[in-house]
Design a protein around this motif. Sequence first.
Motif, PDB file in Angstrom:
ATOM      1  N   THR A  53       0.829  -1.261   0.081  1.00  0.00           N
ATOM      2  CA  THR A  53      -0.145  -0.053  -0.105  1.00  0.00           C
ATOM      3  C   THR A  53       0.792   1.228   0.189  1.00  0.00           C
ATOM      4  O   THR A  53       0.624   2.175  -0.731  1.00  0.00           O
ATOM      5  N   ILE A  54       1.809   1.210   0.827  1.00  0.00           N
ATOM      6  CA  ILE A  54       2.718   2.512   0.854  1.00  0.00           C
ATOM      7  C   ILE A  54       3.568   2.604  -0.481  1.00  0.00           C
ATOM      8  O   ILE A  54       3.759   3.760  -0.968  1.00  0.00           O
ATOM      9  N   LEU A  55       4.027   1.425  -0.796  1.00  0.00           N
ATOM     10  CA  LEU A  55       4.712   1.462  -2.245  1.00  0.00           C
ATOM     11  C   LEU A  55       3.813   2.027  -3.257  1.00  0.00           C
ATOM     12  O   LEU A  55       4.288   2.830  -4.194  1.00  0.00           O
ATOM     13  N   GLN A  56       2.741   1.591  -3.423  1.00  0.00           N
ATOM     14  CA  GLN A  56       1.599   2.026  -4.561  1.00  0.00           C
ATOM     15  C   GLN A  56       1.322   3.524  -4.275  1.00  0.00           C
ATOM     16  O   GLN A  56       1.333   4.213  -5.438  1.00  0.00           O
ATOM     17  N   VAL A  57       0.947   4.093  -3.173  1.00  0.00           N
ATOM     18  CA  VAL A  57       0.539   5.377  -3.011  1.00  0.00           C
ATOM     19  C   VAL A  57       1.735   6.448  -3.023  1.00  0.00           C
ATOM     20  O   VAL A  57       1.579   7.285  -3.866  1.00  0.00           O
ATOM     21  N   ASP A  58       2.657   6.010  -2.207  1.00  0.00           N
ATOM     22  CA  ASP A  58       3.835   7.143  -2.013  1.00  0.00           C
ATOM     23  C   ASP A  58       4.626   7.019  -3.416  1.00  0.00           C
ATOM     24  O   ASP A  58       5.531   8.140  -3.422  1.00  0.00           O
ATOM     25  N   HIS A  59       4.995   6.036  -4.137  1.00  0.00           N
ATOM     26  CA  HIS A  59       6.071   5.829  -5.021  1.00  0.00           C
ATOM     27  C   HIS A  59       5.770   5.617  -6.539  1.00  0.00           C
ATOM     28  O   HIS A  59       6.425   5.995  -7.406  1.00  0.00           O
ATOM     29  N   LEU A  60       4.788   4.953  -6.703  1.00  0.00           N
ATOM     30  CA  LEU A  60       4.485   4.325  -8.230  1.00  0.00           C
ATOM     31  C   LEU A  60       3.257   4.970  -8.943  1.00  0.00           C
ATOM     32  O   LEU A  60       2.938   4.580 -10.029  1.00  0.00           O
ATOM     33  N   PHE A  77       7.856  -4.508  -6.288  1.00  0.00           N
ATOM     34  CA  PHE A  77       8.375  -3.616  -7.411  1.00  0.00           C
ATOM     35  C   PHE A  77       8.082  -4.484  -8.680  1.00  0.00           C
ATOM     36  O   PHE A  77       7.783  -3.941  -9.742  1.00  0.00           O
ATOM     37  N   LEU A  78       8.519  -5.669  -8.766  1.00  0.00           N
ATOM     38  CA  LEU A  78       8.668  -6.526  -9.860  1.00  0.00           C
ATOM     39  C   LEU A  78       7.261  -6.717 -10.470  1.00  0.00           C
ATOM     40  O   LEU A  78       6.891  -7.191 -11.549  1.00  0.00           O
ATOM     41  N   ASN A  79       6.322  -6.992  -9.602  1.00  0.00           N
ATOM     42  CA  ASN A  79       5.095  -7.323  -9.752  1.00  0.00           C
ATOM     43  C   ASN A  79       3.939  -6.406 -10.101  1.00  0.00           C
ATOM     44  O   ASN A  79       3.040  -6.727 -10.461  1.00  0.00           O
ATOM     45  N   SER A  80       4.458  -5.171  -9.789  1.00  0.00           N
ATOM     46  CA  SER A  80       3.603  -4.030  -9.998  1.00  0.00           C
ATOM     47  C   SER A  80       3.425  -3.770 -11.618  1.00  0.00           C
ATOM     48  O   SER A  80       4.182  -4.262 -12.254  1.00  0.00           O
TER      49      SER A  80
END
Length: 750
Positions: free
Chosen positions: A595-602, A747-750
């Motif tokens: 969740t943090i990765l999707q919202v804040d970075h990607l 990151f690889l699965n996003s």
Amino acid sequence: MLHSSNFDFRISPDPQTIDCLRNGHFGSIDLEPGLSHTVGPAGDAGSIDKTDINDTVIPENAGKVSSGVKRPTTDDHSYMNQKGQNASASNSNDHEYSCHLYTEEEEEDDEDVNFLCHDRMKDLLKMLNLKSNTDYDYASMLRMCSQTDLSEQDIFMGIIQEMKTRCPHLLETLVSVCVKDETKVNLRQITSVAVAYSCLMFARNNKNSGIQRCITMLAVKGDANDEFIRRLNRMSLSLSCSGKLRILDKAVIASHNMLVEAIRTNPLMKITGDNLDMYIRTNHQRTDNSNQDIHWFASNAFFTRLNYQNLPENTPEVRLKDIDAEMFVLNESETLKLNDVQKVLIGRLLCDRDEYQWLKNKLPQHIPHRYKIQSKYREKNEITPVLNGMGNTDVLDKYGVVLGGDMLTRERLQNAKNITYLAPTPKGRFEHLSPVTCELWHVKQDLLSKAYKALFKSDSLGECGTLFHMKTALRRNDVNGNVKSNYKAHEELFLLIVKALIHIASDEIKDCREQNRDIVLSSVFSKIYGLGYSTDDYVYNYFTNLLTWGMQIVNMNDTAKEGDMERLIMNMKENAAFFYSHSAMSKYFSECINTILQVDHLSSPHMKMRQLEGAFINTKGGNGKNKEADLVQEHAIRNQKDLIRGLGANKTENGSRRASSSADIIHRIGDNIDHLLNIPKLTTSHAKKTSSKDLEIAINILNKVQPFNYVKGRQFESFKTIAKNPKLVVQKKDLVHAIQKKIQRLFLNS
């Protein structure tokens, strides 16, 4: 002997037969060749009056009541074909008998039913002076109102307005009948006038069925069977059983049209989904009609409340090496902010004590955040039973759709996208369905589950003050440690003990009368978290550990109610530490990092706000009325399952689909009627009193332990080496390293 001629059964005064009937000795009675009939306590013969057995005659068709299925005359147990054979034994395809849905006129003209009332009808007609008239043959709003109108508009006001315009004399007559004192008029009396008018208009023309459709929908929602609905229909209060099926089909169409119209006006949509699992049993199993284990995917669509026009939609180009795992851990400023929030929440838990009531005026009713105004607006949501047939979907392709669900739903949807990664078109790769996020209520549920696994042990029954001991002392039999089986019961017990501990900690604050909010709350905060005390008092550690878990649950509850998007990511960082400290293999640890990765970075700024806002739904409107999106989804599934259960035995897949797809419009009609009639939500009448009593018992038990009096070496046998803070079981560098590994995979699965 019992003779039969054209299924007209007559009982002759045979002594043996009479003796069997009088003494309750039932069995198989021989009929004419080719016929057999079983009688018993539930059969036709069992209901014969024994005092007049010699003269009893069962008239032809006397016991037949139409159910919408064309069959020969039957008894209570089975039906017979015209050759006299038991159809259930001789015809293996009896379940394929065609069912004919009667119209309203056909059901009202059923000769079998009217036969029983024929004499009464003659007497009634003699009493009445009937005259034909056309004064009421106008286009009534009762005929023209749609399913959507019934769920949104004030139908009772519309009826009264129509009566005032079309038939003021009838309105005056009905009001004079129901209103005894003109100075004391209530809502029930006015509603009675509207319903009486509706019944009269429905009896005149069954197309004037606005109120009857409402009542039929409410009967379906209340699990009313067809027998009850048929009785209401005979009194002009509801539609017929076949009419019920027709309006359910129309409700499905209405839900579909409402969804399409909502997308036209606001294409920024989020879909949440979850499993709808059912096991359908059939009464008569066949090779082609066996029990069914159904697993459907139910979904809801929610539409944005914010304006994203000024936010850029360009997705940032991020490399894996640019993502620092330290950013997934709370920094100093975020920690201070959460501490301040927890102090406010502690103050709210103290306000019901007499010596701390002054805190009510010194605490914010709603913790402020940037989107406080927008979060109070009511959000529109629709059930999305099937997205096929919606017409042109270019709007969805352009703006995309945010998807959300629990961990299993997110994994399934993400894997479905991964499988189609090499598809030649964007639509084939499901690029418009992105991102796929995990929702907050399931995260909170798993967090509470981890707390119970850490603190709830049956071995601690004899250790005063432990969670299992308190569960037994308070007789919470529905708390068994399996949080998913009954989340509400487990949460209530846990937070009750948290509140009791905070009350005990506040007893030792000497300067509470000075009414200095910051000093009092800081003192209680330091006391409950053991700041300044050593960690070798393991009883103290146990209760501090419990409070740490509990205050995080309280914080997440408040975040959801306020719709605080700023606090959401901070909570996810905090939750990640909780999950990893409990188990390095925790699945929801991955969900928090994702969740943090999707919202804040990607995500682009535009998509970031859509994800944050979509996490909370406000179905009622007003400050502090938000809920987690997946909790609203759970409520929608519960409504659908209630309607499916109301179908009774031998549910069909089409019937289940009809019920589940119409659940939303039925629920809205029910809520609208409750609002119009001022019917409050059903609540437990003594909930507050019981909670106060349990709180007093909990405080008395915990005072025996003196949880906040430091005694070196104290310990519970079941928790000998428990840590003071569950997040500090692992070192920060180990947590950061684990986060970095998760980031690489996600990151690889996003």
